[in-house]
Design a protein around this motif. Structure first.
Motif, PDB file in Angstrom:
ATOM      1  N   GLU A 103      15.253  -4.087   4.925  1.00  7.80           N
ATOM      2  CA  GLU A 103      15.497  -4.284   6.355  1.00  7.80           C
ATOM      3  C   GLU A 103      15.342  -2.961   7.117  1.00  7.80           C
ATOM      4  O   GLU A 103      14.765  -2.934   8.207  1.00  7.80           O
ATOM      5  CB  GLU A 103      16.907  -4.843   6.577  1.00  7.80           C
ATOM      6  N   MET A 104      15.864  -1.867   6.563  1.00 17.49           N
ATOM      7  CA  MET A 104      15.752  -0.577   7.236  1.00 17.49           C
ATOM      8  C   MET A 104      14.310  -0.090   7.237  1.00 17.49           C
ATOM      9  O   MET A 104      13.871   0.526   8.213  1.00 17.49           O
ATOM     10  CB  MET A 104      16.666   0.457   6.589  1.00 17.49           C
ATOM     11  N   LEU A 105      13.568  -0.365   6.181  1.00 17.52           N
ATOM     12  CA  LEU A 105      12.147   0.003   6.184  1.00 17.52           C
ATOM     13  C   LEU A 105      11.402  -0.749   7.284  1.00 17.52           C
ATOM     14  O   LEU A 105      10.549  -0.170   7.970  1.00 17.52           O
ATOM     15  CB  LEU A 105      11.519  -0.280   4.820  1.00 17.52           C
ATOM     16  N   MET A 106      11.720  -2.022   7.476  1.00 16.96           N
ATOM     17  CA  MET A 106      11.093  -2.794   8.555  1.00 16.96           C
ATOM     18  C   MET A 106      11.491  -2.228   9.920  1.00 16.96           C
ATOM     19  O   MET A 106      10.651  -2.102  10.817  1.00 16.96           O
ATOM     20  CB  MET A 106      11.493  -4.269   8.452  1.00 16.96           C
ATOM     21  N   PHE A 107      12.761  -1.883  10.064  1.00 18.23           N
ATOM     22  CA  PHE A 107      13.252  -1.310  11.319  1.00 18.23           C
ATOM     23  C   PHE A 107      12.544   0.011  11.610  1.00 18.23           C
ATOM     24  O   PHE A 107      12.072   0.247  12.732  1.00 18.23           O
ATOM     25  CB  PHE A 107      14.766  -1.114  11.227  1.00 18.23           C
ATOM     26  N   MET A 108      12.451   0.868  10.601  1.00 14.52           N
ATOM     27  CA  MET A 108      11.780   2.159  10.793  1.00 14.52           C
ATOM     28  C   MET A 108      10.293   1.963  11.073  1.00 14.52           C
ATOM     29  O   MET A 108       9.700   2.710  11.852  1.00 14.52           O
ATOM     30  CB  MET A 108      11.975   3.045   9.551  1.00 14.52           C
ATOM     31  N   GLY A 109       9.676   0.962  10.423  1.00 18.03           N
ATOM     32  CA  GLY A 109       8.268   0.675  10.691  1.00 18.03           C
ATOM     33  C   GLY A 109       8.042   0.275  12.139  1.00 18.03           C
ATOM     34  O   GLY A 109       7.101   0.748  12.788  1.00 18.03           O
ATOM     35  N   LEU A 110       8.905  -0.597  12.662  1.00 25.02           N
ATOM     36  CA  LEU A 110       8.780  -0.991  14.070  1.00 25.02           C
ATOM     37  C   LEU A 110       9.042   0.192  14.999  1.00 25.02           C
ATOM     38  O   LEU A 110       8.370   0.351  16.027  1.00 25.02           O
ATOM     39  CB  LEU A 110       9.751  -2.128  14.376  1.00 25.02           C
ATOM     40  N   LEU A 111       9.998   1.013  14.633  1.00 25.20           N
ATOM     41  CA  LEU A 111      10.306   2.197  15.436  1.00 25.20           C
ATOM     42  C   LEU A 111       9.112   3.145  15.468  1.00 25.20           C
ATOM     43  O   LEU A 111       8.718   3.637  16.532  1.00 25.20           O
ATOM     44  CB  LEU A 111      11.536   2.893  14.857  1.00 25.20           C
ATOM     45  N   LEU A 112       8.523   3.391  14.325  1.00 28.19           N
ATOM     46  CA  LEU A 112       7.367   4.286  14.271  1.00 28.19           C
ATOM     47  C   LEU A 112       6.144   3.671  14.936  1.00 28.19           C
ATOM     48  O   LEU A 112       5.331   4.384  15.528  1.00 28.19           O
ATOM     49  CB  LEU A 112       7.070   4.670  12.822  1.00 28.19           C
ATOM     50  N   ALA A 113       5.998   2.348  14.861  1.00 22.16           N
ATOM     51  CA  ALA A 113       4.886   1.689  15.558  1.00 22.16           C
ATOM     52  C   ALA A 113       5.034   1.864  17.066  1.00 22.16           C
ATOM     53  O   ALA A 113       4.051   2.128  17.771  1.00 22.16           O
ATOM     54  CB  ALA A 113       4.835   0.208  15.192  1.00 22.16           C
ATOM     55  N   GLY A 114       6.244   1.728  17.558  1.00 20.23           N
ATOM     56  CA  GLY A 114       6.482   1.956  18.985  1.00 20.23           C
ATOM     57  C   GLY A 114       6.215   3.395  19.374  1.00 20.23           C
ATOM     58  O   GLY A 114       5.641   3.667  20.431  1.00 20.23           O
ATOM     59  N   PHE A 115       6.620   4.324  18.528  1.00 24.84           N
ATOM     60  CA  PHE A 115       6.380   5.734  18.810  1.00 24.84           C
ATOM     61  C   PHE A 115       4.883   6.041  18.794  1.00 24.84           C
ATOM     62  O   PHE A 115       4.379   6.789  19.639  1.00 24.84           O
ATOM     63  CB  PHE A 115       7.119   6.597  17.788  1.00 24.84           C
ATOM     64  N   TYR A 116       4.151   5.445  17.855  1.00 27.06           N
ATOM     65  CA  TYR A 116       2.696   5.624  17.788  1.00 27.06           C
ATOM     66  C   TYR A 116       2.037   5.078  19.051  1.00 27.06           C
ATOM     67  O   TYR A 116       1.128   5.697  19.610  1.00 27.06           O
ATOM     68  CB  TYR A 116       2.153   4.913  16.544  1.00 27.06           C
ATOM     69  N   TYR A 117       2.503   3.915  19.525  1.00 24.34           N
ATOM     70  CA  TYR A 117       1.976   3.313  20.746  1.00 24.34           C
ATOM     71  C   TYR A 117       2.203   4.235  21.945  1.00 24.34           C
ATOM     72  O   TYR A 117       1.317   4.417  22.773  1.00 24.34           O
ATOM     73  CB  TYR A 117       2.630   1.947  20.976  1.00 24.34           C
TER      74      TYR A 117
END
Length: 128
Positions: A103-117
């Motif tokens: 779950e935390m890996l998914m959360f961090m992935g979404l967080l990093l995707a937003g940061f990349y955007y």
């Protein structure tokens, strides 16, 4: 000694709280009215002028500000709040097990995707 769990609260049990709340409101109202009536009323050019941090006001206060300033502030608050969600996870890491880790890996992935955007859109660049 065990406390009785079947005792139901009666409206009279809340009376001390209501009295204290009423007294607090009455004190605030009395203080504000008394300070308005009794306080000094001296007006002068210096006292009535705008004052901020010891710096004289220059120009119009309605000068437009770049949207990038507000976007940066909102993004800072957004990412800061998201990081706060990591503290309870870190405290309960062992109890959550592998499911919590995924779950935390998914959360961090979404967080990093937003940061990349955000980086790709150029929101964090101050100059064109």
């Amino acid at each position: 000694m065990l406390l009785a769990t079947t005792a139901a609260y009666q409206p009279a049990d809340y009376l001390p709280i209501l009295i204290q709340f009423g007294l607090a409101l009455a004190f605030v109202a009395f203080s504000m009215i008394a300070s308005h009536l009794i306080g000094p009323k001296r007006h002068s050019k210096v006292k009535d002028s705008s004052f901020e941090c010891g710096i004289e006001s220059v120009g119009n206060a309605r000068t437009p500000i770049s949207v990038k300033y507000f976007l940066t502030a909102i993004l800072f608050v957004l990412f800061d709040v998201e990081v706060i969600f990591m503290y309870p996870w870190a405290v309960n890491f062992r109890e959550l097990g592998m499911f919590g880790f995924v779950e935390m890996l998914m959360f961090m992935g979404l967080l990093l995707a937003g940061f990349y955007y955000i980086i790709k859109k150029g929101i964090l660049k101050w100059q064109n």
